[in-house]
Scaffold this motif. Structure first.
Motif, mmCIF file in Angstrom:
data_model
loop_
_atom_site.group_PDB
_atom_site.id
_atom_site.type_symbol
_atom_site.label_atom_id
_atom_site.label_comp_id
_atom_site.label_asym_id
_atom_site.label_seq_id
_atom_site.Cartn_x
_atom_site.Cartn_y
_atom_site.Cartn_z
ATOM 1 N N VAL A 54 77.457 62.483 -118.038
ATOM 2 C CA VAL A 54 77.943 62.632 -119.406
ATOM 3 C C VAL A 54 76.848 63.318 -120.207
ATOM 4 C CG1 VAL A 54 78.685 61.453 -121.507
ATOM 5 C CG2 VAL A 54 79.426 60.609 -119.277
ATOM 6 N N PHE A 55 77.163 64.480 -120.762
ATOM 7 C CA PHE A 55 76.218 65.224 -121.586
ATOM 8 C C PHE A 55 76.515 64.933 -123.053
ATOM 9 C CE2 PHE A 55 76.291 67.409 -117.578
ATOM 10 C CZ PHE A 55 74.978 67.834 -117.385
ATOM 11 N N VAL A 65 76.050 60.984 -132.505
ATOM 12 C CA VAL A 65 76.544 61.738 -131.355
ATOM 13 C C VAL A 65 77.562 62.753 -131.866
ATOM 14 C CG1 VAL A 65 77.753 61.632 -129.144
ATOM 15 C CG2 VAL A 65 76.154 59.807 -129.772
ATOM 16 N N LEU A 66 77.230 64.028 -131.757
ATOM 17 C CA LEU A 66 78.067 65.095 -132.313
ATOM 18 C C LEU A 66 79.149 65.542 -131.347
ATOM 19 C CD1 LEU A 66 75.202 67.231 -133.888
ATOM 20 C CD2 LEU A 66 76.639 65.515 -135.024
ATOM 21 N N ALA A 67 78.847 65.510 -130.054
ATOM 22 C CA ALA A 67 79.815 65.961 -129.054
ATOM 23 C C ALA A 67 79.411 65.399 -127.698
ATOM 24 C CB ALA A 67 79.877 67.477 -129.005
ATOM 25 N N SER A 68 80.379 65.382 -126.778
ATOM 26 C CA SER A 68 80.096 64.913 -125.427
ATOM 27 C C SER A 68 81.004 65.654 -124.448
ATOM 28 C CB SER A 68 80.323 63.404 -125.306
ATOM 29 O OG SER A 68 81.695 63.084 -125.483
ATOM 30 N N ARG A 69 80.556 65.743 -123.224
ATOM 31 C CA ARG A 69 81.385 66.304 -122.160
ATOM 32 C C ARG A 69 80.946 65.692 -120.838
ATOM 33 N NH1 ARG A 69 78.846 70.289 -119.053
ATOM 34 N NH2 ARG A 69 76.829 70.987 -119.881
ATOM 35 N N ARG A 70 81.896 65.600 -119.920
ATOM 36 C CA ARG A 70 81.611 65.114 -118.575
ATOM 37 C C ARG A 70 81.485 66.302 -117.629
ATOM 38 N NH1 ARG A 70 85.171 63.378 -115.768
ATOM 39 N NH2 ARG A 70 86.958 63.906 -117.090
ATOM 40 N N ALA A 71 80.744 66.095 -116.543
ATOM 41 C CA ALA A 71 80.656 67.130 -115.516
ATOM 42 C C ALA A 71 80.265 66.493 -114.195
ATOM 43 C CB ALA A 71 79.648 68.204 -115.904
ATOM 44 N N LEU A 165 75.259 53.037 -123.798
ATOM 45 C CA LEU A 165 76.294 52.730 -124.783
ATOM 46 C C LEU A 165 76.997 54.006 -125.248
ATOM 47 C CD1 LEU A 165 74.467 50.057 -126.989
ATOM 48 C CD2 LEU A 165 76.415 49.651 -125.483
ATOM 49 N N ALA A 166 76.201 55.043 -125.512
ATOM 50 C CA ALA A 166 76.787 56.301 -125.990
ATOM 51 C C ALA A 166 77.676 56.930 -124.921
ATOM 52 C CB ALA A 166 75.674 57.263 -126.399
ATOM 53 N N ALA A 167 77.238 56.905 -123.669
ATOM 54 C CA ALA A 167 78.045 57.471 -122.587
ATOM 55 C C ALA A 167 79.333 56.673 -122.387
ATOM 56 C CB ALA A 167 77.230 57.506 -121.297
ATOM 57 N N ASN A 168 79.227 55.355 -122.405
ATOM 58 C CA ASN A 168 80.407 54.498 -122.241
ATOM 59 C C ASN A 168 81.431 54.748 -123.348
ATOM 60 O OD1 ASN A 168 79.507 53.215 -119.911
ATOM 61 N ND2 ASN A 168 78.529 51.547 -121.014
ATOM 62 N N ALA A 170 81.747 57.462 -125.174
ATOM 63 C CA ALA A 170 82.305 58.813 -125.053
ATOM 64 C C ALA A 170 83.428 58.848 -124.026
ATOM 65 C CB ALA A 170 81.195 59.799 -124.666
ATOM 66 N N VAL A 171 83.241 58.177 -122.892
ATOM 67 C CA VAL A 171 84.278 58.152 -121.865
ATOM 68 C C VAL A 171 85.489 57.356 -122.346
ATOM 69 C CG1 VAL A 171 84.836 57.326 -119.538
ATOM 70 C CG2 VAL A 171 82.658 58.496 -119.971
ATOM 71 N N ALA A 172 85.260 56.254 -123.045
ATOM 72 C CA ALA A 172 86.371 55.453 -123.562
ATOM 73 C C ALA A 172 87.223 56.269 -124.535
ATOM 74 C CB ALA A 172 85.835 54.198 -124.246
ATOM 75 N N ARG A 173 86.567 57.033 -125.391
ATOM 76 C CA ARG A 173 87.314 57.867 -126.343
ATOM 77 C C ARG A 173 88.120 58.943 -125.612
ATOM 78 N NH1 ARG A 173 86.462 56.787 -131.439
ATOM 79 N NH2 ARG A 173 84.570 55.677 -132.093
ATOM 80 N N GLU A 174 87.531 59.492 -124.566
ATOM 81 C CA GLU A 174 88.254 60.498 -123.790
ATOM 82 C C GLU A 174 89.501 59.888 -123.151
ATOM 83 O OE1 GLU A 174 87.765 63.291 -119.786
ATOM 84 O OE2 GLU A 174 85.994 62.361 -120.680
ATOM 85 N N MET A 175 89.358 58.687 -122.563
ATOM 86 C CA MET A 175 90.525 58.024 -121.960
ATOM 87 C C MET A 175 91.591 57.754 -123.003
ATOM 88 S SD MET A 175 89.330 55.317 -119.021
ATOM 89 C CE MET A 175 88.682 54.141 -120.194
#
Length: 423
Positions: A54-55, A65-71, A165-168, A170-175
């Motif tokens: 998670v970036f 946290v302004l933005a996030s993306r998975r890769a 926490l930030a990565a978790n 970000a993924v929750a929001r994506e789901m």
């Protein structure tokens, strides 16, 4: 990890059965086979490892946290560092053999995590409950009890915590936004009656008058005023007993303790099945396959909740038994050894006493105090002397001696250190 453990595979069924890696004193029971948990799926220094990353783009000034993306990535770790080593570095100690770019990155991460934590406190108002943990130390093969150690949260731990926490989140929001079925980590508000009881306990400790925790913000403001003394730690422990367990659920309901509107577990797919399940769902969608539907996930969520509670209880019970063994070893030659304790609960049958040095709860039966001399005032959370009116209540320090230390039944019975008259 989901590539090694695809949904429905034999490895997946085994991981689902275990649910979680179990950490017992001197023993780790992994959720996945060791060849995966300790090698193939673990970041190793100087070796390429496939990863699910998670970036995060973060405002360094505000911590937002302004933005996030998975890769799906390949990571080669430059340097493996333990918490103690990072803690010494953040405290200003010069560590030999540390490359300049690694040194600079650690400085930036340390500063950024502090800003992120400050923002979380201001915006999300998380419950500030940093309780020290009494860890059992074991060594050798087979493991033997060595002693106890107090562990408190450090900037090194907080650095890792903020990023996870930030990565978790970000993924929750994506789901949530994409409608991908998964497991959210929800934490419900505490029961109002339990919070009334907690308010009464805090008042007994002299932490305030006419306390009411009918809103989350009031509770947070109260907790922020607490210090780091033993009384404040006891109040935090009392609050912990009033809070419900967090749950895995298919629908999102927010996390009371963290103050987050949406949250999930993503960062530990090696040791937690809910994280692995989220990885499997994301991977299926990324590859154009069909993720699991929501209906069977609800059953998995219930199973994970039960298994998590079972694993936690096993770890606590094992640790408490070894703490009792340590206590028994210390007082073996001193039958009247005196221990400092704090009254944690008052009942008609006696007192529950917290021994902070050991992180143990023991019970002092009212019969050892003179059963006919004391009565229980449940409204005031106190024992009241029938003749003098003297009180013993929540938060009072008392001196006790171990009467029964039963490591098999996990039972600690106490008596007044100087007999009933001293109590």
């Amino acid at each position: 990890v989901a590539c090694y453990v695809p949904s429905g595979s034999r490895l997946d069924k085994g991981a689902r059965t275990r649910g979680f890696t179990s950490y017992l004193p001197g023993l780790t029971l992994p959720m996945l086979p060791m060849v995966l948990a300790a090698d193939r799926c673990s970041l190793r220094e100087g070796q390429d490892r496939p990863a699910h990353s998670v970036f995060l783009r973060i405002d360094a000034a505000s911590g937002e946290v302004l933005a996030s993306r998975r890769a799906h990535t390949v990571i080669r770790s430059r340097r493996r560092m333990g918490y103690d080593e990072v803690e010494r570095f953040l405290a200003g100690e010069e560590l030999p053999g540390l490359a300049d770019d690694v040194r600079g990155l650690l400085h930036r991460l340390g500063e950024l995590s502090a800003v992120m934590r400050k923002r979380r406190a201001e915006v999300e108002s998380f419950l500030p409950m940093a309780l020290p943990e009494t860890q059992v130390l074991c060594g050798g093969q087979p493991p033997v009890l060595v002693g106890l150690r107090k562990v408190v949260a450090s900037p090194a731990h907080e650095l890792v915590e903020e990023m996870m926490l930030a990565a978790n989140e970000a993924v929750a929001r994506e789901m949530q936004q994409s409608g991908l079925p998964g497991l959210f980590r929800n934490h419900a508000e505490p029961d109002p009656e339990l919070m009334e009881m907690f308010a009464a306990q805090a008042e007994m400790m002299g932490m305030g008058k006419k306390l009411h925790f009918d809103s989350r913000l009031r509770l947070v403001r109260f907790l922020r005023k607490l210090g780091g003394d033993s009384g404040s730690r006891l109040v935090n422990l009392a609050l912990l007993r009033c809070l419900p367990r967090a749950q895995y659920q298919v629908s999102n309901a927010g996390h009371f303790g963290l103050g987050k509107a949406v949250y999930c577990h993503f960062t530990s797919p090696i040791r937690r099945y809910p994280d692995l399940l989220v990885h499997q769902q994301l991977l299926a969608r990324d590859l154009g396959a069909t993720p699991r539907p929501a209906a069977p996930l609800a059953e998995l969520a219930s199973a994970c909740n039960a298994r998590e509670q079972n694993v936690d209880q096993a770890a606590f019970a094992a640790a408490d038994r070894l703490k009792l063994r340590h206590l028994a070893n210390q007082v073996a030659d001193q039958a009247s050894a005196c221990q400092e304790g704090v009254i944690f609960r008052v009942a008609a049958g006696g007192l529950t006493v917290y021994l902070e040095e050991y992180g143990l709860m023991g019970f002092l039966d009212i019969r050892h105090l003179g059963e006919d001399l004391w009565r229980c005032d449940e409204k005031r959370l106190a024992l009241v002397h029938r003749h003098s009116g003297e009180k013993r209540r929540f938060g009072d320090m008392i001196y006790v001696r171990p009467l029964v230390v039963d490591t098999v039944r996990n039972d600690l019975q106490l008596a007044p250190a100087g007999g009933p008259s001293a109590f």
